[in-house]
Design an enzyme around this catalytic site. Structure first.
Site, mmCIF file in Angstrom:
data_model
loop_
_atom_site.group_PDB
_atom_site.id
_atom_site.type_symbol
_atom_site.label_atom_id
_atom_site.label_comp_id
_atom_site.label_asym_id
_atom_site.label_seq_id
_atom_site.Cartn_x
_atom_site.Cartn_y
_atom_site.Cartn_z
ATOM 1 N N GLU A 77 0.985 -1.164 -0.112
ATOM 2 C CA GLU A 77 0.019 0.003 0.053
ATOM 3 C C GLU A 77 0.828 1.272 0.011
ATOM 4 O OE1 GLU A 77 -2.436 2.238 -0.399
ATOM 5 O OE2 GLU A 77 -3.676 0.389 0.157
ATOM 6 N N LYS A 260 -6.402 0.328 13.070
ATOM 7 C CA LYS A 260 -5.828 -0.137 11.818
ATOM 8 C C LYS A 260 -4.858 0.759 11.103
ATOM 9 C CE LYS A 260 -5.883 -1.475 7.388
ATOM 10 N NZ LYS A 260 -5.659 -0.676 5.975
ATOM 11 N N ASP A 276 7.362 -10.968 13.628
ATOM 12 C CA ASP A 276 6.139 -11.727 13.716
ATOM 13 C C ASP A 276 5.046 -10.603 13.824
ATOM 14 O OD1 ASP A 276 3.933 -13.429 14.091
ATOM 15 O OD2 ASP A 276 5.191 -14.851 15.399
ATOM 16 N N HIS A 374 -5.213 9.168 -1.107
ATOM 17 C CA HIS A 374 -5.171 7.548 -1.389
ATOM 18 C C HIS A 374 -5.331 7.237 -2.761
ATOM 19 C CE1 HIS A 374 -5.965 3.506 -0.094
ATOM 20 N NE2 HIS A 374 -7.009 3.370 -0.798
#
Length: 423
Positions: A77, A260, A276, A374
């Site tokens: 992204e 997020k 991880d 975006h």
């Protein structure tokens, strides 16, 4: 002066070498994009059939504890890296990111069942306190030699007939999963044979991914002037960012999206350094539940100082050595790019990327909206989806960015027109 993001890939690598962030050999490796050897693939995964490639970039403008950084980030992204660099640049104007506190202890659990006399069990365990520390040290002597090992332990009743022994371990520069499991099993065997009585049994012995004491808190102050847009004063933008963050602290649906956005940057930097993501995700969930908190960050508008202050506390179960960090050449280069930070420094760096992404997203939301920037950054992906060949991607992307509104059908039409012009 040409901005970093305006350089070609080769020029970016050359500038990083010239500035001392990368060795020439590392830049050559990244330029060549070599595949992983079959021996490495076989060693680090199961049933390997190939490789799944993701883009590797760097976030610019980071100033963390007075040290400048280019932060490696792995993400498909483009807006994630752009936002991180944008947020970092604004935060740098206020002195950059500052570490408040960092902890790096991993938790292992010995889970007990058949416990009917908890007080008696606790007394029996306390009587062998010294032996528990000795068993832990013997289970992993190399970690003790490096300065790590068991730091403390507690026993807690759970439900009617169960209990847990919590082992807090210092894994030094590693995340320490294998270390924690080794110690947990050794202590579990000792407790089973030397301490437990009657129906008491060790049910399981394993690390916990709670991340409760593997946390970092960072803080940043952004001058109002660094938040201004062509149509909004910095004062107004700062107030609106604080208001939106306060809303997220009370609304789980907004909080999930804000978290997020933070994890966009955290995951990209963690993946680039060979860590991880599943462990970080599990720890973040557990941390929010334990602290009865909806959103990870907190932004306050400090009128007296004319700054917007942001703070982020994040569980970060990561390592600076071990696992994929040592196996993957690009992960090794990431640590080189960061100046081979300690694990505590790496935690601060990764958290800083999260807060930078958070700031950039909130500023966009309360000003121009998130979608304009975006979609501008997504134009190249849309060009590929429309069927552009490698040589057509750049000219089509330029044309798409000149459009007020664009979708796949429009992209395909512009591509068709572009091809007709070349005939």
């Amino acid at each position: 002066m040409t901005k970093f993001y305006e350089l070609s890939r080769q020029e970016r690598l050359q500038s990083l070498v010239k500035a001392g962030y990368l060795a020439a050999a590392s830049a050559d490796f990244l330029q060549a994009k070599p595949a992983l050897a079959d021996e490495i693939l076989t060693a680090i995964t199961e049933n390997d059939v190939g490789q799944f490639v993701l883009p590797y970039g760097v976030g610019a403008n980071f100033l963390i504890d007075n040290q400048p950084y280019y932060v490696p980030m792995v993400t498909e992204e483009p807006s994630v890296i752009a936002a991180a660099s944008n947020g970092a640049q604004r935060i740098a104007q206020g002195g950059g990111f500052q570490t408040v506190v960092v902890n790096h202890l991993i938790l292992a659990q010995v889970i007990l069942t058949g416990v009917t006399q908890f007080t008696d069990l606790r007394l029996r365990l306390q009587a062998v306190d010294r032996q528990i520390f000795q068993v832990a040290a013997t289970a992993h002597p190399s970690m003790v030699k490096r300065g790590g090992g068991l730091r403390s332990w507690q026993v807690t009743a759970v439900g009617a007939d169960q209990a847990k022994i919590s082992l807090w371990l210092d894994p030094q520069a590693a995340f320490g999963a294998n270390f924690a499991n080794t110690v947990a099993e050794a202590v579990g065997n000792f407790v089973q044979t030397q301490v437990l009585q009657g129906a008491e049994q060790v049910l399981a012995a394993i690390l916990s991914n709670s991340g409760a004491k593997m946390t970092v808190t960072i803080r940043a102050e952004v001058p109002w002037r660094a938040l201004a847009t062509t149509t909004n004063s910095g004062t107004t933008v700062a107030a609106r960012i604080a208001q939106l963050n306060q809303f997220a602290q009370q609304d789980p649906e907004r909080a999930s999206t804000e978290n997020k956005g933070i994890l966009n940057g955290v995951f990209a930097a963690a993946l680039a350094t060979g860590n991880d993501l599943r462990a970080i995700s599990a720890a973040t969930t557990a941390w929010l539940i334990e602290h009865q908190q909806l959103v990870l960050s907190r932004w306050q508008n400090l009128s007296a100082k004319q700054v917007l202050q942001g703070e982020l506390t994040l569980p970060l179960p990561i390592g600076q050595v071990g696992g994929a960090i040592n196996s993957l050449p690009t992960a090794t280069i990431s640590h080189e790019l960061l100046g081979h930070p300690t694990v505590e420094q790496l935690m601060c760096i990764i958290a800083s990327v999260g807060l930078a992404n958070n700031l950039a997203a909130l500023r966009s939301l309360v000003t121009t909206g998130i979608q304009a920037g975006h979609m501008r950054l997504q134009a190249a992906n849309l060009a590929i989806l429309a069927g552009a060949t490698p040589v057509e991607i750049e000219p089509l992307t330029i044309l798409l960015n000149q459009e007020q509104q664009v979708d796949l059908a429009r992209a395909q039409l512009i591509l068709k027109q572009l091809r007709q012009q070349k005939r």
